[in-house]
Design a protein around this motif. Sequence first.
Motif, mmCIF file in Angstrom:
data_model
loop_
_atom_site.group_PDB
_atom_site.id
_atom_site.type_symbol
_atom_site.label_atom_id
_atom_site.label_comp_id
_atom_site.label_asym_id
_atom_site.label_seq_id
_atom_site.Cartn_x
_atom_site.Cartn_y
_atom_site.Cartn_z
ATOM 1 N N ARG A 113 0.843 -1.204 0.000
ATOM 2 C CA ARG A 113 0.000 0.000 0.000
ATOM 3 C C ARG A 113 0.877 1.253 0.000
ATOM 4 N NH1 ARG A 113 -5.463 -1.452 2.753
ATOM 5 N NH2 ARG A 113 -5.279 -3.666 3.178
ATOM 6 N N CYS A 114 1.936 1.235 0.815
ATOM 7 C CA CYS A 114 2.865 2.367 0.829
ATOM 8 C C CYS A 114 3.519 2.562 -0.533
ATOM 9 C CB CYS A 114 3.954 2.137 1.877
ATOM 10 S SG CYS A 114 3.459 2.395 3.602
ATOM 11 N N GLU A 115 3.977 1.485 -1.114
ATOM 12 C CA GLU A 115 4.696 1.561 -2.382
ATOM 13 C C GLU A 115 3.807 2.110 -3.491
ATOM 14 O OE1 GLU A 115 7.898 -1.355 -4.279
ATOM 15 O OE2 GLU A 115 5.852 -2.124 -4.469
ATOM 16 N N ARG A 116 2.559 1.628 -3.562
ATOM 17 C CA ARG A 116 1.657 2.135 -4.603
ATOM 18 C C ARG A 116 1.408 3.629 -4.435
ATOM 19 N NH1 ARG A 116 -0.555 -2.923 -3.663
ATOM 20 N NH2 ARG A 116 -2.042 -2.130 -2.131
ATOM 21 N N ALA A 117 1.202 4.072 -3.203
ATOM 22 C CA ALA A 117 0.937 5.492 -2.975
ATOM 23 C C ALA A 117 2.134 6.350 -3.376
ATOM 24 C CB ALA A 117 0.574 5.729 -1.509
ATOM 25 N N ILE A 118 3.326 5.963 -2.959
ATOM 26 C CA ILE A 118 4.514 6.780 -3.205
ATOM 27 C C ILE A 118 4.931 6.745 -4.672
ATOM 28 C CG2 ILE A 118 6.973 7.029 -2.703
ATOM 29 C CD1 ILE A 118 5.283 7.975 -0.391
ATOM 30 N N LEU A 119 4.919 5.574 -5.285
ATOM 31 C CA LEU A 119 5.391 5.470 -6.658
ATOM 32 C C LEU A 119 4.356 5.923 -7.678
ATOM 33 C CD1 LEU A 119 7.361 2.091 -6.676
ATOM 34 C CD2 LEU A 119 8.284 4.416 -6.566
ATOM 35 N N ASP A 120 3.067 5.689 -7.392
ATOM 36 C CA ASP A 120 2.024 5.968 -8.380
ATOM 37 C C ASP A 120 1.239 7.236 -8.092
ATOM 38 O OD1 ASP A 120 2.784 3.596 -9.570
ATOM 39 O OD2 ASP A 120 1.246 2.410 -8.554
ATOM 40 N N ASP A 121 1.575 7.953 -7.007
ATOM 41 C CA ASP A 121 0.898 9.209 -6.652
ATOM 42 C C ASP A 121 -0.610 9.009 -6.523
ATOM 43 O OD1 ASP A 121 0.345 11.832 -6.087
ATOM 44 O OD2 ASP A 121 0.582 12.547 -8.150
ATOM 45 N N VAL A 122 -0.998 8.080 -5.671
ATOM 46 C CA VAL A 122 -2.418 7.835 -5.385
ATOM 47 C C VAL A 122 -2.604 7.904 -3.877
ATOM 48 C CG1 VAL A 122 -2.800 6.441 -7.439
ATOM 49 C CG2 VAL A 122 -2.082 5.328 -5.317
ATOM 50 N N PRO A 123 -3.815 8.257 -3.410
ATOM 51 C CA PRO A 123 -4.042 8.283 -1.962
ATOM 52 C C PRO A 123 -3.776 6.913 -1.345
ATOM 53 C CG PRO A 123 -5.840 9.366 -3.122
ATOM 54 C CD PRO A 123 -4.987 8.716 -4.166
ATOM 55 N N ILE A 124 -3.329 6.920 -0.112
ATOM 56 C CA ILE A 124 -3.037 5.670 0.580
ATOM 57 C C ILE A 124 -4.297 4.803 0.639
ATOM 58 C CG2 ILE A 124 -3.554 6.493 2.923
ATOM 59 C CD1 ILE A 124 -0.436 4.464 1.997
ATOM 60 N N ASP A 125 -4.148 3.524 0.422
ATOM 61 C CA ASP A 125 -5.275 2.588 0.424
ATOM 62 C C ASP A 125 -5.488 2.074 1.850
ATOM 63 O OD1 ASP A 125 -7.136 0.606 0.057
ATOM 64 O OD2 ASP A 125 -5.858 -0.686 -1.171
ATOM 65 N N GLY A 126 -6.556 2.541 2.485
ATOM 66 C CA GLY A 126 -6.838 2.111 3.841
ATOM 67 C C GLY A 126 -7.978 1.122 3.947
ATOM 68 N N ARG A 127 -8.385 0.541 2.802
ATOM 69 C CA ARG A 127 -9.496 -0.414 2.837
ATOM 70 C C ARG A 127 -9.160 -1.613 3.720
ATOM 71 N NH1 ARG A 127 -10.281 -1.552 -3.373
ATOM 72 N NH2 ARG A 127 -8.000 -1.444 -3.171
ATOM 73 N N ASP A 128 -10.158 -2.067 4.491
ATOM 74 C CA ASP A 128 -10.037 -3.219 5.385
ATOM 75 C C ASP A 128 -9.108 -2.961 6.564
ATOM 76 O OD1 ASP A 128 -11.663 -4.726 3.587
ATOM 77 O OD2 ASP A 128 -9.873 -5.115 2.378
ATOM 78 N N LEU A 129 -8.656 -1.730 6.729
ATOM 79 C CA LEU A 129 -7.802 -1.393 7.857
ATOM 80 C C LEU A 129 -8.571 -0.531 8.851
ATOM 81 C CD1 LEU A 129 -4.477 -0.422 6.032
ATOM 82 C CD2 LEU A 129 -5.147 -2.660 6.923
ATOM 83 N N ARG A 130 -8.133 -0.582 10.071
ATOM 84 C CA ARG A 130 -8.687 0.312 11.091
ATOM 85 C C ARG A 130 -7.834 1.565 11.146
ATOM 86 N NH1 ARG A 130 -7.649 0.671 16.601
ATOM 87 N NH2 ARG A 130 -6.414 -1.250 16.592
ATOM 88 N N GLN A 131 -8.465 2.708 11.196
ATOM 89 C CA GLN A 131 -7.727 3.968 11.232
ATOM 90 C C GLN A 131 -7.854 4.600 12.608
ATOM 91 O OE1 GLN A 131 -8.812 6.829 8.243
ATOM 92 N NE2 GLN A 131 -7.082 8.165 8.696
#
Length: 204
Positions: free
Chosen positions: A28-46
């Motif tokens: 999830r971190c890698e996709r956000a940083i490399l692809d410039d997309v919001p962090i994917d928090g699906r199925d996670l507790r925030q």
Amino acid sequence: MRIALALLMLLGSPALAVTEEWRDLYGRCERAILDDVPIDGRDLRQRPPPFLIDDAVNPLLGRFTVLDPLRTSLNIVPAGIWLHPDGRFEMRVLEFPTRPGTRAICEIIPARLAPDLTTREAAAILAAFRARDWARFDTIRAEPTRDIRRAAEPNGRGCPVVTSVTWEDGFFRSTISEGAGVPSCGGLSLYEGRRRLQTQGAEP
């Protein structure tokens, strides 16, 4: 993937389960940083980042309470924290202002109150990190307890990207970050895609 991860956390060996949890969060971190997309928090507790509570006075509004995110340095502000329910790690996005918006660090660290990583678990994560496809990265440092790599090209926001895993004397941290040194790099916040922090001062 996430169903399999949940089963591993319930039934699998500790080293395997913790490695799969790390892989999921790191991806999830890698996709956000490399692809410039919001962090994917699906199925996670925030959960919110730590705040400092202070009083402020406004000539029109009078005295009121201000919640200021607890900074990790003068300019770095934690934007969001996510974790798997009953997980061993938490994923944090830290952001700081640049001319185009923000630059980000996405890190994976042990969750609060979670059991400490064992040497076997940490070694399994290091092995998983080193086994990734590093076609886009150069090795900067490879030690028994630390591995640091740098992307050969900047990401789409014009930022150099550095990623690392460190395990030393019980300390564990895994990061992928938009590196310093290019004040013009950055863009929209990776936390829900919002533009943030401009009012807090940009780098010169």
